[in-house]
Design a protein around this motif. Structure first.
Motif, PDB file in Angstrom:
ATOM      1  N   HIS A 111       0.822  -1.209   0.000  1.00  0.00           N
ATOM      2  CA  HIS A 111       0.000   0.000   0.000  1.00  0.00           C
ATOM      3  C   HIS A 111       0.856   1.259   0.000  1.00  0.00           C
ATOM      4  O   HIS A 111       0.454   2.296  -0.534  1.00  0.00           O
ATOM      5  N   SER A 112       2.064   1.159   0.559  1.00  0.00           N
ATOM      6  CA  SER A 112       2.955   2.318   0.527  1.00  0.00           C
ATOM      7  C   SER A 112       3.367   2.673  -0.894  1.00  0.00           C
ATOM      8  O   SER A 112       3.770   3.818  -1.160  1.00  0.00           O
ATOM      9  N   ASP A 113       3.250   1.715  -1.829  1.00  0.00           N
ATOM     10  CA  ASP A 113       3.516   2.032  -3.231  1.00  0.00           C
ATOM     11  C   ASP A 113       2.588   3.136  -3.729  1.00  0.00           C
ATOM     12  O   ASP A 113       2.981   3.978  -4.547  1.00  0.00           O
ATOM     13  N   LEU A 114       1.341   3.140  -3.250  1.00  0.00           N
ATOM     14  CA  LEU A 114       0.392   4.161  -3.695  1.00  0.00           C
ATOM     15  C   LEU A 114       0.835   5.545  -3.248  1.00  0.00           C
ATOM     16  O   LEU A 114       0.690   6.526  -3.990  1.00  0.00           O
ATOM     17  N   HIS A 115       1.379   5.631  -2.037  1.00  0.00           N
ATOM     18  CA  HIS A 115       1.924   6.915  -1.577  1.00  0.00           C
ATOM     19  C   HIS A 115       3.147   7.297  -2.411  1.00  0.00           C
ATOM     20  O   HIS A 115       3.322   8.465  -2.770  1.00  0.00           O
ATOM     21  N   LEU A 116       3.974   6.306  -2.722  1.00  0.00           N
ATOM     22  CA  LEU A 116       5.166   6.567  -3.525  1.00  0.00           C
ATOM     23  C   LEU A 116       4.774   7.083  -4.907  1.00  0.00           C
ATOM     24  O   LEU A 116       5.400   8.009  -5.445  1.00  0.00           O
ATOM     25  N   LEU A 117       3.716   6.524  -5.467  1.00  0.00           N
ATOM     26  CA  LEU A 117       3.292   6.917  -6.808  1.00  0.00           C
ATOM     27  C   LEU A 117       2.679   8.314  -6.844  1.00  0.00           C
ATOM     28  O   LEU A 117       2.909   9.077  -7.795  1.00  0.00           O
ATOM     29  N   PHE A 141      12.313   4.193 -12.212  1.00  0.00           N
ATOM     30  CA  PHE A 141      12.858   2.962 -11.657  1.00  0.00           C
ATOM     31  C   PHE A 141      11.737   1.919 -11.577  1.00  0.00           C
ATOM     32  O   PHE A 141      10.552   2.248 -11.527  1.00  0.00           O
ATOM     33  N   THR A 142      12.146   0.652 -11.560  1.00  0.00           N
ATOM     34  CA  THR A 142      11.202  -0.454 -11.465  1.00  0.00           C
ATOM     35  C   THR A 142      10.702  -0.578 -10.039  1.00  0.00           C
ATOM     36  O   THR A 142      11.486  -0.535  -9.082  1.00  0.00           O
ATOM     37  N   LEU A 143       9.408  -0.717  -9.881  1.00  0.00           N
ATOM     38  CA  LEU A 143       8.799  -0.838  -8.566  1.00  0.00           C
ATOM     39  C   LEU A 143       9.019  -2.234  -7.991  1.00  0.00           C
ATOM     40  O   LEU A 143       9.490  -3.137  -8.669  1.00  0.00           O
ATOM     41  N   GLY A 144       8.635  -2.402  -6.733  1.00  0.00           N
ATOM     42  CA  GLY A 144       8.683  -3.724  -6.114  1.00  0.00           C
ATOM     43  C   GLY A 144       9.742  -3.860  -5.042  1.00  0.00           C
ATOM     44  O   GLY A 144      10.897  -4.152  -5.358  1.00  0.00           O
ATOM     45  N   HIS A 145       9.352  -3.643  -3.770  1.00  0.00           N
ATOM     46  CA  HIS A 145      10.318  -3.808  -2.679  1.00  0.00           C
ATOM     47  C   HIS A 145      10.034  -5.058  -1.841  1.00  0.00           C
ATOM     48  O   HIS A 145      10.611  -5.230  -0.777  1.00  0.00           O
ATOM     49  N   GLU A 146       9.134  -5.924  -2.319  1.00  0.00           N
ATOM     50  CA  GLU A 146       8.871  -7.227  -1.689  1.00  0.00           C
ATOM     51  C   GLU A 146       9.141  -8.300  -2.737  1.00  0.00           C
ATOM     52  O   GLU A 146       8.290  -8.562  -3.590  1.00  0.00           O
ATOM     53  N   THR A 147      10.297  -8.915  -2.685  1.00  0.00           N
ATOM     54  CA  THR A 147      10.697  -9.759  -3.813  1.00  0.00           C
ATOM     55  C   THR A 147      11.323 -11.072  -3.359  1.00  0.00           C
ATOM     56  O   THR A 147      12.040 -11.121  -2.356  1.00  0.00           O
ATOM     57  N   SER A 148      11.049 -12.102  -4.140  1.00  0.00           N
ATOM     58  CA  SER A 148      11.690 -13.405  -3.955  1.00  0.00           C
ATOM     59  C   SER A 148      12.012 -13.970  -5.332  1.00  0.00           C
ATOM     60  O   SER A 148      11.487 -13.506  -6.351  1.00  0.00           O
ATOM     61  N   GLY A 149      12.861 -14.974  -5.359  1.00  0.00           N
ATOM     62  CA  GLY A 149      13.198 -15.566  -6.652  1.00  0.00           C
ATOM     63  C   GLY A 149      14.246 -16.649  -6.515  1.00  0.00           C
ATOM     64  O   GLY A 149      14.433 -17.235  -5.438  1.00  0.00           O
ATOM     65  N   MET A 180      -5.787  -2.650  -5.657  1.00  0.00           N
ATOM     66  CA  MET A 180      -5.282  -2.170  -4.382  1.00  0.00           C
ATOM     67  C   MET A 180      -5.787  -0.754  -4.102  1.00  0.00           C
ATOM     68  O   MET A 180      -6.195  -0.426  -2.985  1.00  0.00           O
ATOM     69  N   GLN A 181      -5.783   0.094  -5.110  1.00  0.00           N
ATOM     70  CA  GLN A 181      -6.278   1.458  -4.965  1.00  0.00           C
ATOM     71  C   GLN A 181      -7.766   1.456  -4.572  1.00  0.00           C
ATOM     72  O   GLN A 181      -8.199   2.264  -3.744  1.00  0.00           O
ATOM     73  N   ALA A 182      -8.524   0.527  -5.147  1.00  0.00           N
ATOM     74  CA  ALA A 182      -9.959   0.452  -4.867  1.00  0.00           C
ATOM     75  C   ALA A 182     -10.274  -0.234  -3.537  1.00  0.00           C
ATOM     76  O   ALA A 182     -11.420  -0.203  -3.075  1.00  0.00           O
ATOM     77  N   GLY A 183      -9.258  -0.854  -2.928  1.00  0.00           N
ATOM     78  CA  GLY A 183      -9.470  -1.515  -1.652  1.00  0.00           C
ATOM     79  C   GLY A 183     -10.189  -2.840  -1.745  1.00  0.00           C
ATOM     80  O   GLY A 183     -10.804  -3.295  -0.778  1.00  0.00           O
ATOM     81  N   THR A 184     -10.099  -3.497  -2.903  1.00  0.00           N
ATOM     82  CA  THR A 184     -10.819  -4.757  -3.105  1.00  0.00           C
ATOM     83  C   THR A 184      -9.935  -5.990  -2.926  1.00  0.00           C
ATOM     84  O   THR A 184     -10.428  -7.120  -3.067  1.00  0.00           O
ATOM     85  N   LEU A 185      -8.657  -5.801  -2.619  1.00  0.00           N
ATOM     86  CA  LEU A 185      -7.774  -6.954  -2.430  1.00  0.00           C
ATOM     87  C   LEU A 185      -8.064  -7.656  -1.112  1.00  0.00           C
ATOM     88  O   LEU A 185      -8.364  -7.014  -0.098  1.00  0.00           O
ATOM     89  N   LYS A 186      -7.927  -8.959  -1.100  1.00  0.00           N
ATOM     90  CA  LYS A 186      -7.961  -9.758   0.131  1.00  0.00           C
ATOM     91  C   LYS A 186      -6.552 -10.210   0.419  1.00  0.00           C
ATOM     92  O   LYS A 186      -5.998 -11.058  -0.281  1.00  0.00           O
ATOM     93  N   GLY A 187      -5.933  -9.614   1.422  1.00  0.00           N
ATOM     94  CA  GLY A 187      -4.523  -9.894   1.665  1.00  0.00           C
ATOM     95  C   GLY A 187      -3.641  -9.099   0.742  1.00  0.00           C
ATOM     96  O   GLY A 187      -3.863  -7.914   0.502  1.00  0.00           O
ATOM     97  N   ARG A 188      -2.662  -9.760   0.140  1.00  0.00           N
ATOM     98  CA  ARG A 188      -1.646  -9.093  -0.677  1.00  0.00           C
ATOM     99  C   ARG A 188      -1.816  -9.465  -2.142  1.00  0.00           C
ATOM    100  O   ARG A 188      -2.268 -10.565  -2.484  1.00  0.00           O
ATOM    101  N   ALA A 189      -1.420  -8.559  -3.036  1.00  0.00           N
ATOM    102  CA  ALA A 189      -1.280  -8.869  -4.458  1.00  0.00           C
ATOM    103  C   ALA A 189       0.189  -9.147  -4.736  1.00  0.00           C
ATOM    104  O   ALA A 189       1.060  -8.405  -4.280  1.00  0.00           O
ATOM    105  N   VAL A 190       0.453 -10.215  -5.495  1.00  0.00           N
ATOM    106  CA  VAL A 190       1.824 -10.594  -5.822  1.00  0.00           C
ATOM    107  C   VAL A 190       1.939 -10.742  -7.334  1.00  0.00           C
ATOM    108  O   VAL A 190       1.183 -11.512  -7.939  1.00  0.00           O
ATOM    109  N   ILE A 191       2.875 -10.010  -7.916  1.00  0.00           N
ATOM    110  CA  ILE A 191       3.186 -10.153  -9.332  1.00  0.00           C
ATOM    111  C   ILE A 191       4.113 -11.357  -9.493  1.00  0.00           C
ATOM    112  O   ILE A 191       5.183 -11.411  -8.881  1.00  0.00           O
TER     113      ILE A 191
END
Length: 348
Positions: free
Chosen positions: A39-45, A59-67, A335-346
């Motif tokens: 949600h802090s991404d929305l403030h960043l944007l 810059f490319t977004l995304g500060h929660e990453t795994s791989g 996420m902006q609309a507040g319709t997510l349940k939990g987290r969204a993951v790309i």
């Protein structure tokens, strides 16, 4: 490769094609398994202008990453190709006392390294892409066996931050005590699980959304109450008029902070996590006497390893929905609309 970027302050993210990164000496490239939307991404944007930070777009977004480790630069040891890893998000200088303790979040000189950035997705390219460059292998934490690398992505912030908040208050979370979580979204639903896994405290979950309260109940919350003007009074009623020993506010608005103060007790803890931009007045009589009030930012590298272990053992499970990188902008809209349940993951 495809990447989701912030190209200008106060604008929506854009899906672009960028060159695939390569690892220089001492660097690592990972193939991205998942990148959480915060949600802090929305403030960043949308909330900042040029000059607020010593860095800026594009810059490319995304500060929660795994791989998985994809390429190792010269001199990198201790990692193997194909190894699943989670990215520790805040990138400090590595030399100051805070960084030496794994607390890069509180680095003494955060603008001395990595292009004056705060971390991947916060000034330099983050994880919402097919590959991500990691400037130092110390920012990678191995993912334990039994944990899906995609599920590990939201744990790097939505798990780590509430874990840090709960862990700081463990001395006050004895049997017979009460903890309140205000906001049961991406971070709050993890806090409920950490509290149930790590303490014997009664847990009160609070949110404006019925579906969030239902999720909290399913995760073990002892009480789930609707946020609003009467919420603090309900907490007092549930605690014999004394208030909660620990209150963690994952919203941070004027209204939520007022509820947090009203729900606290003498010698309690009130921890502010949410970036809602709110504040509250203080005086000799409020918050309650000897109530410790603090704000936090992320957690430590060691704590991230602990969070991953708890998840691998099944004590906590992040609630998330995956989106392809082509649908990343749809995820941001949800996420902006507040319709997510939990987290969204790309998941590229």
């Amino acid at each position: 490769m495809k990447a989701v970027q912030l190209t200008a302050w106060k604008s929506d993210p854009v899906l672009v094609d960028v060159p695939e990164p390569t690892a220089g000496p001492g660097q690592v490239v990972i193939k991205v398994a998942g990148a959480g939307l915060c949600h802090s991404d929305l403030h960043l944007l949308h909330d900042f202008d040029d000059g607020v930070f010593p860095w800026g777009p594009p810059f490319t977004l995304g500060h929660e990453t795994s791989g998985w480790v994809h390429e190792l630069g010269d001199g990198v040891t201790g990692l193997s190709l194909g190894q699943p890893v989670a990215v520790f998000g805040p990138w400090g200088c590595g030399r100051c006392p805070a960084c030496a303790a794994g607390q890069d979040t509180y680095c003494y000189a955060p603008t001395d390294s990595y292009g004056s950035a705060f971390g991947g997705g916060l000034g330099v390219d983050g994880g919402q892409a097919e590959y991500m460059l990691i400037p130092d292998p110390r920012f990678l934490v191995p993912i334990p066996d039994g944990l899906d690398p995609v599920a590990a992505a939201p744990l790097t912030d939505a798990g780590l931050t509430p874990y840090h908040a709960v862990k700081m208050s463990l001395p006050k979370l004895l049997p017979g005590t009460t903890a309140v979580c205000i906001g049961v979204g991406g971070l709050g639903h993890m806090a409920v699980q950490f509290l149930k896994a790590m303490t014997a405290a009664d847990v009160i979950a609070m949110d404006v959304k019925p579906e969030a309260l239902a999720l909290a109940r399913s995760l073990g919350a002892d009480h789930a109450i609707e946020a609003g003007p009467d919420a603090a009074a309900t907490v007092k009623e549930l605690t014999g008029g004394r208030g909660a020993h620990v209150v963690i506010d994952f919203v941070g608005s004027d209204a939520s902070l007022a509820t947090a103060v009203g729900s606290s007790r003498v010698q309690g803890d009130l921890t502010i996590v949410g970036v809602g931009g709110g504040s509250f007045p203080t005086s000799l009589w409020s918050p309650p006497y000897e109530c410790s009030v603090r704000s936090i930012y992320w957690g430590t590298r060691g704590e991230l390893a602990e969070v991953l272990t708890l998840a691998a053992k099944g004590y906590v499970t992040p609630e998330y929905v995956t989106y392809s990188i082509d649908d990343a902008l749809v995820a941001y809209a949800a996420m902006q609309a507040g319709t997510l349940k939990g987290r969204a993951v790309i998941a590229p």
